[in-house]
Structure formats: C-alpha cells, structure tokens
Write an enzyme that holds these catalytic residues in place. Structure first.
Site, PDB file in Angstrom:
ATOM      1  N   GLN A  17       2.970  -5.255  46.733  1.00 23.78           N
ATOM      2  CA  GLN A  17       1.812  -4.437  46.545  1.00 23.78           C
ATOM      3  C   GLN A  17       2.062  -3.671  45.111  1.00 23.78           C
ATOM      4  OE1 GLN A  17       0.453  -2.633  50.058  1.00 23.78           O
ATOM      5  NE2 GLN A  17      -0.882  -3.968  50.274  1.00 23.78           N
ATOM      6  N   GLU A  33      -0.519   4.107   9.992  1.00 24.21           N
ATOM      7  CA  GLU A  33      -1.945   4.291   9.821  1.00 24.21           C
ATOM      8  C   GLU A  33      -2.518   5.493  10.696  1.00 24.21           C
ATOM      9  OE1 GLU A  33      -4.465   0.955   9.218  1.00 24.21           O
ATOM     10  OE2 GLU A  33      -2.685  -0.379   8.627  1.00 24.21           O
ATOM     11  N   ALA A  85       4.330  13.948   2.668  1.00 27.45           N
ATOM     12  CA  ALA A  85       3.138  13.987   2.910  1.00 27.45           C
ATOM     13  C   ALA A  85       2.877  12.456   3.496  1.00 27.45           C
ATOM     14  CB  ALA A  85       2.254  13.972   1.513  1.00 27.45           C
ATOM     15  N   GLY A  86       2.734  12.435   4.742  1.00 26.37           N
ATOM     16  CA  GLY A  86       2.441  11.328   5.730  1.00 26.37           C
ATOM     17  C   GLY A  86       0.907  11.423   6.055  1.00 26.37           C
ATOM     18  N   SER A  87       0.784  11.999   7.433  1.00 24.75           N
ATOM     19  CA  SER A  87      -0.593  12.079   7.830  1.00 24.75           C
ATOM     20  C   SER A  87      -1.302  12.893   6.792  1.00 24.75           C
ATOM     21  CB  SER A  87      -0.489  12.564   9.295  1.00 24.75           C
ATOM     22  OG  SER A  87       0.334  11.726  10.085  1.00 24.75           O
ATOM     23  N   PHE A  98       0.986  -1.062  -0.061  1.00 28.97           N
ATOM     24  CA  PHE A  98      -0.099  -0.009   0.072  1.00 28.97           C
ATOM     25  C   PHE A  98       0.817   1.317  -0.006  1.00 28.97           C
ATOM     26  CE2 PHE A  98      -2.611   3.017   2.478  1.00 28.97           C
ATOM     27  CZ  PHE A  98      -3.960   2.899   1.710  1.00 28.97           C
ATOM     28  N   ALA A  99       0.930   2.021  -0.963  1.00 20.99           N
ATOM     29  CA  ALA A  99       1.892   3.113  -1.273  1.00 20.99           C
ATOM     30  C   ALA A  99       1.244   4.282  -1.287  1.00 20.99           C
ATOM     31  CB  ALA A  99       2.608   2.879  -2.473  1.00 20.99           C
ATOM     32  N   GLY A 107      13.808  -6.620  35.126  1.00 23.12           N
ATOM     33  CA  GLY A 107      14.879  -5.824  35.569  1.00 23.12           C
ATOM     34  C   GLY A 107      15.834  -5.959  34.315  1.00 23.12           C
ATOM     35  N   GLN A 152       9.864  -4.024  32.940  1.00 20.84           N
ATOM     36  CA  GLN A 152      10.540  -3.346  34.147  1.00 20.84           C
ATOM     37  C   GLN A 152      10.556  -4.588  35.154  1.00 20.84           C
ATOM     38  OE1 GLN A 152      11.640  -0.501  34.112  1.00 20.84           O
ATOM     39  NE2 GLN A 152      11.982   0.142  36.286  1.00 20.84           N
TER      40      GLN A 152
END
Length: 389
Positions: free
Chosen positions: A287, A372, A140-142, A133-134, A348, A345
């Site tokens: 906790q 997208e 010109a993106g968004s 899909f081009a 570690g 996280q």
C-alpha cells in the site's frame, strides 16, 4: 503502455497531436545512445540531427512567407512544450539542445531587424548555427536589473566590456544574444540587447563550468568587443523588456521539460514496482507503494494542466502569461523533483548506480528548479502579479 490521454485535452488541436506522435516516433528510432562524457560533441550532433529532422523549425518564428525559417509564422508555445516534454522523456541532452536553440534565438524572433532575422534564424532552424542566451552575470542572476556588463556607443559600433556566467551553450555557440547596460536610464530601463558572433574580436570563453548533469556551460567575457549598431535588438533601453518577453515564451517550456522527466520517472517506477519481488509479493502490492504512485500521477497531471494552460493562453487567447507561466514552472519542476525521488526510492540501491535512468533523471531535474528563475523567484513573480490586480 504509455499514457497519452493528455493529448485529448482541449488545449490542443490535431496538428499538436500529430506533432507529439511524430516526434516520439523519431526519438524512438533516431536518438540512440547519447555520449554524456562529451557534452559538447553530443549537443552539436543533436542540434544537427534535430535540424535535419525539422524539429528546430518550431523553435524559431517563420515570419512572412517563412523567410525566417520557422515552421509557423510565430513561435507556438504548445508545440515547443510538446517537443520539450517528449525530448526530456527520452534524453535530457536532447531537450537541452532543442531548448537552447529557441531561447538563444528567441530575442531575434521578437525584436531583430529583418536583416538579422533572415541571417540568423534559418541557420538556427536548420541546425547549422548554435545559439546562446547571455543574461546572467556573477553578481546578477535573478536580479537582472543589477547587471553590470556595459555597452558604450562609439560611432557605428557598441563597445562591450564585462562578463556573463552560467551561459548555456557557452563554448559551442556560433552567436550569443547578450544583454548589457547602455545607460539610457537607471536600473532595468538602461539595458539593451545585441547579437554577438563567437568569432568577434574581444569576445572570449574564459571558463567552462562542469555540472552534475553534463551540459555545455561557460563564463564568457568581453574586452573592448566591438559590435555593430545594426546588431542591436530593438531600440536602445529595451533589453530588459526583451529579456522578459523571451523568458515568458520559454518559461512554460521549462515546465514541459520537467513533465517529460517526471513521466519517464513514473514509467520507470511503475515497471520496477510491478517486477520487484519483496516479502513474497511485488513492490506494487504494498500500500505504501500504491500511495506513492497515486501521488506521483496526480502531481504530473496537475503540472501538465498548469503548463498547457499557460501555453494555450499565450497561443490562442494572445494573453500575457507571466503569472501562469511562473505557476507552471514552479509547480512542474518542484513536483518532478519529488516524483523522480520517489521513483528512485523504488529501485533501492540500484537507483543510485551511475547510468541508471532514474539516476540520470535525478541529476537532470535539479537544475530546472533554478534556471530561468528559481522557484523562490517564481513565487515573487506570482505574488507581484496578484498585487497588481
């Protein structure tokens, strides 16, 4: 044991529950180890395997009598979302390979001539042809209406000149759905869409783009590339409308992929919290850990509800879901980033070791918040839909 209670929600029927079970079982036995060092070869292999297994048939429309190769007469958003969520939970490249087959051929399903549909869609569904899909360009993106790639009518052909970038499957695709300015009107109303075969003279893959999570991506260029008028999708000037229709179908599935990543991260985090010893107890006994797990599970359910609501509204109620799909995409991708970060996280230092599942998820999720339509664009879409009311 993995939680599948969400499949009992009223958004689904029995066929969806069976699909979820079957594709999960296939992933367990058939995906194996995927070589991320050669993303091109891995994606080609995955497309072939998915085609042989029948999963790619859900990425395209079946059409009258199944002549277009799809499993169902029209693309079912809930099925696509279930497949993407499952593939993403098992392997990010599997999700990518499936999604691009759908996005790359979706415009043909929607507005292709019967001849184009019969030629391209069965090959996409079987895994014999890889689609792309081009739409995006360097400037010109968004803002799709700002695209500059042009297509000039010359007799029975259009002559394409310009460039596209950030093109998924760029370099391995057999054909590209290309959006170019044909000039019927200013802005978005002067754009048309075309199917361009990769071996067409004047077409070139000019640059390969490396990402933090390996995917086939490229910049492509057109230099007096001649494409038959018969390869135009819909009428001249309908390209922007077609692009938005295509994205509306598959935007909710981006949220589903994020869900898959997040669910895998929660599974990994739970297992780690139960097994890691710290201060004479397990990490899960603390906790702070319990609070994090509660937040993670709630974020996942909220994302899933938005995602499958959007898909259900499109499939069952036959409604336009621009706002709902944007809400799902924004919420699921942003939430998945947080869920994965918290899971990492818990590991570690082990969490940032290359090749660890949470480390791969950390790299995979980042792009989903951009492609997208970035999160900021989704907010604009939601607001504009509200202001129309």
């Amino acid at each position: 044991m993995r939680d599948t209670s969400w499949l009992d929600w009223p958004f689904f029927d029995e066929s969806h529950r069976k699909l979820a079970h079957d594709v999960d079982a296939w992933c367990e036995t058939s995906l194996g180890e995927v070589d991320h060092h050669d993303a091109d070869a891995a994606c080609k292999k995955l497309v072939k395997a998915m085609g042989q297994a029948g999963w790619l048939r859900y990425a395209v429309a079946g059409g009258p009598g199944g002549a277009w190769g799809g499993a169902l007469p029209e693309v079912d958003s809930r099925a696509v979302c279930i497949l993407r969520e499952t593939f993403a939970r098992h392997e990010g490249l599997a999700d990518f390979a499936f999604a691009m087959q759908g996005l790359g051929s979706g415009s043909i399903s929607l507005m292709g001539s019967d001849e184009l549909r019969r030629h391209y869609l069965p090959r996409v569904a079987s895994g014999e042809a890889i689609a792309a899909f081009a739409l995006s360009e360097p400037d010109a993106g968004s803002d799709v209406a700002a695209l500059a790639c042009e297509a000039r009518l010359d007799g029975s052909h259009y002559v394409l000149n310009g460039a596209k970038t950030w093109i998924s499957n760029g370099g391995i695709a057999d054909f590209y759905v290309v959006f170019a300015r044909t000039g019927e009107a200013p802005g978005a109303r002067g754009i048309s869409a075309f199917v361009v075969d990769a071996d067409t003279a004047g077409f070139e893959v000019s640059e390969r783009i490396e990402l933090i999570a390996p995917h086939p991506l490229a910049t492509i260029t057109f230099d007096n590339c001649r494409v038959p008028v018969s390869h135009r999708l819909g009428d001249a000037g309908q390209g922007f409308k077609l692009a938005m229709m295509t994205l509306d179908i598959f935007r909710a599935s981006v949220a589903a992929a994020a869900l898959g990543f997040a669910r895998r991260a929660l599974d990994e985090g739970l297992a780690r919290a139960k097994s890691r010893r710290m201060f004479g107890q397990t990490l899960a006994d603390l906790q702070l850990t319990q609070a994090a797990l509660g937040d993670m599970a709630t974020a996942i359910d909220a994302s899933a509800l938005l995602t499958y609501r959007a898909a259900w509204m499109r499939d069952v109620q036959k409604l336009r879901t621009t706002r709902e799909a944007a809400m799902a995409k924004m919420t699921a991708t942003e939430s998945a980033q947080t869920v994965i970060d918290r899971a990492l996280q818990m590991f570690g230092g082990a969490g940032v070791v290359s090749g660890m599942p949470v480390e791969k998820l950390y790299r995979e999720i980042r792009a989903l918040r951009i492609y997208e339509g970035a999160t900021e664009v989704q907010k604009l879409i939601i607001a504009r839909e509200l202001l129309k009311a």
